[in-house]
Write a protein that holds these residues in place. Structure first.
Motif, PDB file in Angstrom:
ATOM      1  N   ARG A 276       0.820  -1.217   0.000  1.00  0.00           N
ATOM      2  CA  ARG A 276       0.000   0.000   0.000  1.00  0.00           C
ATOM      3  C   ARG A 276       0.851   1.264   0.000  1.00  0.00           C
ATOM      4  O   ARG A 276       0.359   2.345  -0.293  1.00  0.00           O
ATOM      5  CB  ARG A 276      -0.978  -0.009   1.172  1.00  0.00           C
ATOM      6  N   PHE A 277       2.133   1.119   0.287  1.00  0.00           N
ATOM      7  CA  PHE A 277       3.041   2.272   0.275  1.00  0.00           C
ATOM      8  C   PHE A 277       3.986   2.251  -0.927  1.00  0.00           C
ATOM      9  O   PHE A 277       4.949   3.010  -0.975  1.00  0.00           O
ATOM     10  CB  PHE A 277       3.872   2.311   1.563  1.00  0.00           C
ATOM     11  N   ALA A 278       3.714   1.380  -1.886  1.00  0.00           N
ATOM     12  CA  ALA A 278       4.624   1.193  -3.022  1.00  0.00           C
ATOM     13  C   ALA A 278       4.883   2.484  -3.790  1.00  0.00           C
ATOM     14  O   ALA A 278       5.972   2.700  -4.306  1.00  0.00           O
ATOM     15  CB  ALA A 278       4.077   0.118  -3.956  1.00  0.00           C
ATOM     16  N   GLY A 279       3.909   3.364  -3.856  1.00  0.00           N
ATOM     17  CA  GLY A 279       4.066   4.585  -4.636  1.00  0.00           C
ATOM     18  C   GLY A 279       4.903   5.671  -3.997  1.00  0.00           C
ATOM     19  O   GLY A 279       5.125   6.723  -4.610  1.00  0.00           O
ATOM     20  N   PHE A 280       5.396   5.424  -2.786  1.00  0.00           N
ATOM     21  CA  PHE A 280       6.124   6.484  -2.084  1.00  0.00           C
ATOM     22  C   PHE A 280       7.646   6.334  -2.132  1.00  0.00           C
ATOM     23  O   PHE A 280       8.373   7.208  -1.673  1.00  0.00           O
ATOM     24  CB  PHE A 280       5.645   6.575  -0.621  1.00  0.00           C
ATOM     25  N   GLY A 281       8.126   5.226  -2.685  1.00  0.00           N
ATOM     26  CA  GLY A 281       9.564   5.057  -2.874  1.00  0.00           C
ATOM     27  C   GLY A 281      10.367   4.892  -1.599  1.00  0.00           C
ATOM     28  O   GLY A 281      11.551   5.226  -1.565  1.00  0.00           O
ATOM     29  N   CYS A 282       9.746   4.376  -0.548  1.00  0.00           N
ATOM     30  CA  CYS A 282      10.429   4.195   0.738  1.00  0.00           C
ATOM     31  C   CYS A 282      10.395   2.725   1.153  1.00  0.00           C
ATOM     32  O   CYS A 282       9.421   2.023   0.865  1.00  0.00           O
ATOM     33  CB  CYS A 282       9.732   5.008   1.839  1.00  0.00           C
ATOM     34  N   SER A 283      11.447   2.276   1.839  1.00  0.00           N
ATOM     35  CA  SER A 283      11.410   0.937   2.427  1.00  0.00           C
ATOM     36  C   SER A 283      10.392   0.925   3.559  1.00  0.00           C
ATOM     37  O   SER A 283      10.294   1.885   4.323  1.00  0.00           O
ATOM     38  CB  SER A 283      12.788   0.570   2.997  1.00  0.00           C
ATOM     39  N   VAL A 284       9.629  -0.164   3.647  1.00  0.00           N
ATOM     40  CA  VAL A 284       8.607  -0.314   4.693  1.00  0.00           C
ATOM     41  C   VAL A 284       9.095  -1.348   5.701  1.00  0.00           C
ATOM     42  O   VAL A 284       9.444  -2.467   5.326  1.00  0.00           O
ATOM     43  CB  VAL A 284       7.251  -0.738   4.091  1.00  0.00           C
ATOM     44  N   LEU A 285       9.117  -0.955   6.968  1.00  0.00           N
ATOM     45  CA  LEU A 285       9.636  -1.815   8.029  1.00  0.00           C
ATOM     46  C   LEU A 285       8.514  -2.252   8.963  1.00  0.00           C
ATOM     47  O   LEU A 285       7.886  -1.405   9.601  1.00  0.00           O
ATOM     48  CB  LEU A 285      10.670  -1.058   8.872  1.00  0.00           C
ATOM     49  N   PRO A 286       8.270  -3.559   9.086  1.00  0.00           N
ATOM     50  CA  PRO A 286       7.304  -4.021  10.093  1.00  0.00           C
ATOM     51  C   PRO A 286       7.979  -4.060  11.459  1.00  0.00           C
ATOM     52  O   PRO A 286       9.215  -4.119  11.563  1.00  0.00           O
ATOM     53  CB  PRO A 286       6.951  -5.434   9.615  1.00  0.00           C
TER      54      PRO A 286
END
Length: 196
Positions: A56-66
């Protein structure tokens, strides 16, 4: 000095009706986009702390950390410190996803305040009080933070005070305004449109 940012987007948004607060529209754009606009120019790289589907955050160009163990904002900070260390950063600046009016000089002010902190930790503050989730975290605090969370404690201000955090004072109380409810969102819309 290499500073990464982390947007803390792991909250459940209960007071906003249980929606994914990061993606709530504000002035026609997702809330997280406003925070990214403010934080990105001030750091080398921005990370997003969030559980659930990272797509869901793919369009923001940032790594997503759980979170390794979801315990609130500090879990996100620890995940960011861990990845930032692997990538050669020296500090992480954290901020919640619901603070779209962050100051353009957030990072310099935090760095200046941190010069007077024995462990290099600085939190944002204004006339309304402390905003400990908006803070500068030196990577050296990661082991202490992991131990703190491991003890079952999770309060950001308690950790900050235990590690002698400096306060970076900001003059505009609106800069750290959290959008927790639909009314807060409406007030922010009015502010952006110049009708507040």
């Amino acid at each position: 000095m290499r500073i990464f940012g982390v947007i803390l987007a792991g909250g459940e948004g209960r007071r906003m009706g249980g929606v994914d607060k990061a993606l709530v529209p504000l002035a026609g754009r997702p809330l997280i986009a406003h925070v990214l606009d403010r934080l990105e120019p001030q750091v080398e790289r921005v990370l997003i702390s969030a559980n659930g589907d990272p797509a869901r955050f793919a369009g923001f160009g940032c790594s997503v950390l759980p979170d390794a163990r979801p315990q609130g904002p500090l879990s996100g900070v620890l995940a960011a410190l861990t990845l930032a260390a692997e990538l050669g950063a020296t500090h992480v600046v954290s901020t919640p996803v619901d603070t779209p009016f962050l100051p353009g000089d957030l990072v310099p002010h935090l760095l200046l305040a941190a010069e007077n902190a024995p462990e290099g930790l600085a939190i944002a503050s204004d006339e309304t009080g402390d905003h400990p989730a908006t803070a500068l975290w030196p990577l050296g605090l990661a082991p202490a933070l992991a131990e703190f969370l491991g003890s079952g404690e999770a309060r950001v201000l308690r950790f900050a005070e235990a590690h002698h955090a400096a306060r970076a004072r900001f003059p505009d109380a609106r800069a750290f305004r959290n959008l927790n409810t639909p009314d807060d969102l409406a007030a922010a819309e009015a502010l952006i449109r110049g009708t507040a």
